[in-house]
Design a protein around this motif. Structure first.
Motif, mmCIF file in Angstrom:
data_model
loop_
_atom_site.group_PDB
_atom_site.id
_atom_site.type_symbol
_atom_site.label_atom_id
_atom_site.label_comp_id
_atom_site.label_asym_id
_atom_site.label_seq_id
_atom_site.Cartn_x
_atom_site.Cartn_y
_atom_site.Cartn_z
ATOM 1 N N GLU A 22 0.830 -1.207 0.000
ATOM 2 C CA GLU A 22 0.000 0.000 0.000
ATOM 3 C C GLU A 22 0.863 1.256 0.000
ATOM 4 O O GLU A 22 0.565 2.233 -0.690
ATOM 5 C CB GLU A 22 -0.935 0.000 1.210
ATOM 6 C CG GLU A 22 -2.076 -0.984 1.116
ATOM 7 C CD GLU A 22 -3.095 -0.794 2.221
ATOM 8 O OE1 GLU A 22 -3.255 0.355 2.688
ATOM 9 O OE2 GLU A 22 -3.710 -1.790 2.630
ATOM 10 N N HIS A 86 -1.720 5.221 9.434
ATOM 11 C CA HIS A 86 -2.546 4.081 9.012
ATOM 12 C C HIS A 86 -2.029 2.830 9.723
ATOM 13 O O HIS A 86 -0.916 2.373 9.475
ATOM 14 C CB HIS A 86 -2.468 3.903 7.491
ATOM 15 C CG HIS A 86 -3.498 2.970 6.942
ATOM 16 N ND1 HIS A 86 -4.161 3.209 5.769
ATOM 17 C CD2 HIS A 86 -3.984 1.793 7.402
ATOM 18 C CE1 HIS A 86 -5.006 2.227 5.524
ATOM 19 N NE2 HIS A 86 -4.910 1.352 6.507
ATOM 20 N N HIS A 88 -2.174 -1.236 10.915
ATOM 21 C CA HIS A 88 -2.543 -2.514 10.292
ATOM 22 C C HIS A 88 -2.745 -3.636 11.304
ATOM 23 O O HIS A 88 -3.391 -4.628 10.985
ATOM 24 C CB HIS A 88 -1.489 -2.915 9.263
ATOM 25 C CG HIS A 88 -1.518 -2.052 8.040
ATOM 26 N ND1 HIS A 88 -2.271 -2.362 6.927
ATOM 27 C CD2 HIS A 88 -0.921 -0.870 7.774
ATOM 28 C CE1 HIS A 88 -2.116 -1.415 6.014
ATOM 29 N NE2 HIS A 88 -1.310 -0.498 6.509
ATOM 30 N N THR A 106 -6.707 -0.685 8.856
ATOM 31 C CA THR A 106 -7.123 -1.814 8.030
ATOM 32 C C THR A 106 -7.155 -3.055 8.900
ATOM 33 O O THR A 106 -6.174 -3.375 9.585
ATOM 34 C CB THR A 106 -6.166 -2.026 6.849
ATOM 35 O OG1 THR A 106 -6.260 -0.927 5.951
ATOM 36 C CG2 THR A 106 -6.533 -3.299 6.087
ATOM 37 N N CYS A 130 -10.978 0.304 7.197
ATOM 38 C CA CYS A 130 -10.865 -0.510 5.989
ATOM 39 C C CYS A 130 -10.831 -1.987 6.383
ATOM 40 O O CYS A 130 -10.351 -2.348 7.454
ATOM 41 C CB CYS A 130 -9.594 -0.172 5.209
ATOM 42 S SG CYS A 130 -9.413 1.559 4.758
ATOM 43 N N ILE A 132 -9.811 -5.905 4.616
ATOM 44 C CA ILE A 132 -9.120 -6.509 3.492
ATOM 45 C C ILE A 132 -9.905 -7.672 2.893
ATOM 46 O O ILE A 132 -9.514 -8.240 1.871
ATOM 47 C CB ILE A 132 -7.703 -6.953 3.928
ATOM 48 C CG1 ILE A 132 -6.750 -6.959 2.736
ATOM 49 C CG2 ILE A 132 -7.750 -8.282 4.646
ATOM 50 C CD1 ILE A 132 -5.296 -6.990 3.122
ATOM 51 N N GLU A 134 -14.034 -8.587 2.000
ATOM 52 C CA GLU A 134 -15.349 -7.934 1.912
ATOM 53 C C GLU A 134 -16.396 -8.570 2.813
ATOM 54 O O GLU A 134 -17.430 -7.962 3.079
ATOM 55 C CB GLU A 134 -15.844 -7.933 0.463
ATOM 56 C CG GLU A 134 -16.298 -9.280 -0.062
ATOM 57 C CD GLU A 134 -17.230 -9.141 -1.271
ATOM 58 O OE1 GLU A 134 -17.472 -7.999 -1.696
ATOM 59 O OE2 GLU A 134 -17.689 -10.187 -1.756
ATOM 60 N N ILE A 142 -14.529 0.360 4.504
ATOM 61 C CA ILE A 142 -14.320 0.287 3.057
ATOM 62 C C ILE A 142 -13.545 -0.986 2.753
ATOM 63 O O ILE A 142 -12.552 -1.303 3.413
ATOM 64 C CB ILE A 142 -13.532 1.511 2.560
ATOM 65 C CG1 ILE A 142 -14.285 2.795 2.876
ATOM 66 C CG2 ILE A 142 -13.244 1.411 1.073
ATOM 67 C CD1 ILE A 142 -13.472 4.042 2.617
ATOM 68 N N PHE A 143 -14.000 -1.723 1.741
ATOM 69 C CA PHE A 143 -13.287 -2.922 1.303
ATOM 70 C C PHE A 143 -12.101 -2.515 0.434
ATOM 71 O O PHE A 143 -12.266 -1.897 -0.617
ATOM 72 C CB PHE A 143 -14.239 -3.839 0.522
ATOM 73 C CG PHE A 143 -13.551 -4.981 -0.190
ATOM 74 C CD1 PHE A 143 -12.619 -5.772 0.460
ATOM 75 C CD2 PHE A 143 -13.855 -5.251 -1.517
ATOM 76 C CE1 PHE A 143 -11.988 -6.823 -0.201
ATOM 77 C CE2 PHE A 143 -13.239 -6.291 -2.180
ATOM 78 C CZ PHE A 143 -12.302 -7.081 -1.522
ATOM 79 N N THR A 144 -10.904 -2.848 0.891
ATOM 80 C CA THR A 144 -9.686 -2.513 0.147
ATOM 81 C C THR A 144 -8.873 -3.795 -0.039
ATOM 82 O O THR A 144 -8.104 -4.178 0.844
ATOM 83 C CB THR A 144 -8.841 -1.474 0.896
ATOM 84 O OG1 THR A 144 -8.578 -1.940 2.225
ATOM 85 C CG2 THR A 144 -9.571 -0.143 0.967
ATOM 86 N N PRO A 147 -3.154 -4.782 -2.490
ATOM 87 C CA PRO A 147 -2.572 -4.378 -3.773
ATOM 88 C C PRO A 147 -1.537 -5.399 -4.230
ATOM 89 O O PRO A 147 -0.953 -6.124 -3.420
ATOM 90 C CB PRO A 147 -1.917 -3.027 -3.461
ATOM 91 C CG PRO A 147 -1.617 -3.090 -2.001
ATOM 92 C CD PRO A 147 -2.696 -3.929 -1.380
#
Length: 283
Positions: A22, A86, A88, A106, A130, A132, A134, A142-144, A147
């Motif tokens: 990210e 941010h 994690h 997240t 967030c 990770i 859904e 928010i679904f993220t 990456p």
């Protein structure tokens, strides 16, 4: 705007790798993003050459080291004009709570989505939530999805078949993960036994002797290649495969391996695991 991502793990597995990805994605988009991790482990050797990765989090997790880490983070935030931290992992979330700037979090695993007062307090004072996966149940999140570094994971390039003596025309299944009793490798071996394909297992762990015994019992030991753990040449291992077998979620439930394999041009065959369809599309 500067952003600081915190990942208090001491290994590249779990939340560390997607958190770092990210940061790289943000930097590619022109954001001044930085990555803070736990110093003193092998991870520091891997990241020491990067000027945006910083071993700011102390190894110990106790009240004294927590205070020291918060002070270190505050100095970094002031120096780099960080406006958002941010987090994690849960420890990161608590660190961020005392840094005096806006917070994002997240959630990488459903086991940390608790309803106790401490978790509710953290969530209530977090500006951006967030998930990770859904299927995680968290209001206003928010679904993220994780990456993928397309500089590494792409279909064009060499593969490792020759390295392991696997013929080009052989059908090859691949499975990846830590070799523990709860990661679904028994199902991988049973599935392989129902085919005439070869199997490449990427990963290491304490459960390997038991899995080797099962491979012998199933009569497929000669068709199984134990590749061990890989990072920098992981794409070459994916590209060797015809199909990725995905039978159980890992410690990070973003199912990153599925996205990495598909980026290398390898389809994924998955058990019915929560959140996979958001990555692969409906059946």
């Amino acid at each position: 705007m500067a952003v600081l991502h915190l990942a208090a793990g001491n290994r590249w597995t779990g939340a560390a790798a997607p958190a770092f990805a990210e940061v790289e994605a943000l930097r590619a988009a022109g954001i001044d993003a930085h990555y803070a991790y736990v110093g003193g482990y092998k991870l520091e050797e891997k990241l020491a050459h990067l000027d945006f990765a910083h071993p700011l989090i102390e190894k110990a997790q106790n009240p004294l080291s927590f205070r020291h880490t918060v002070r270190t983070l505050r100095r970094f935030i002031e120096k780099h004009h960080v406006e958002l931290v941010h987090a994690h992992l849960t420890y990161d979330h608590w660190l961020a709570r005392f840094c005096g700037v806006r917070i994002a979090r997240t959630f990488h695993s459903r086991r940390v989505l608790r309803s106790d007062p401490f978790t509710r307090s953290l969530i209530g004072k977090t500006d951006l939530l967030c998930v990770i996966n859904e299927t995680f149940k968290l209001s206003h999140a928010i679904f993220t999805p994780p990456p993928v570094d397309h500089r590494q994971f792409h279909p064009d390039g060499p593969n490792v078949r020759a390295q392991y003596g696997i013929p080009d025309d052989a059908k090859l299944l691949v499975a990846i993960g830590k070799l523990t009793h709860d990661r679904g490798f028994e199902q991988v071996l049973h599935t392989t036994a129902k085919t005439d394909a070869r199997l490449l297992i990427i990963g290491h762990g304490p459960h390997r002797p038991a899995l080797e015994s099962l491979a012998n019992e199933l009569g497929i030991a000669s068709r199984v290649t134990w590749a061990g753990y890989h990072e920098d040449d992981l794409a070459e291992h994916y590209r060797a495969a015809d199909v990725l077998l995905f039978t159980e979620r890992g410690s990070d439930e973003g199912h990153r391996a599925i996205l990495e394999a598909m980026a290398c041009g390898v389809p994924a065959a998955s058990y019915p695991i929560e959140g996979v369809s958001a990555l692969t599309g409906p059946e």
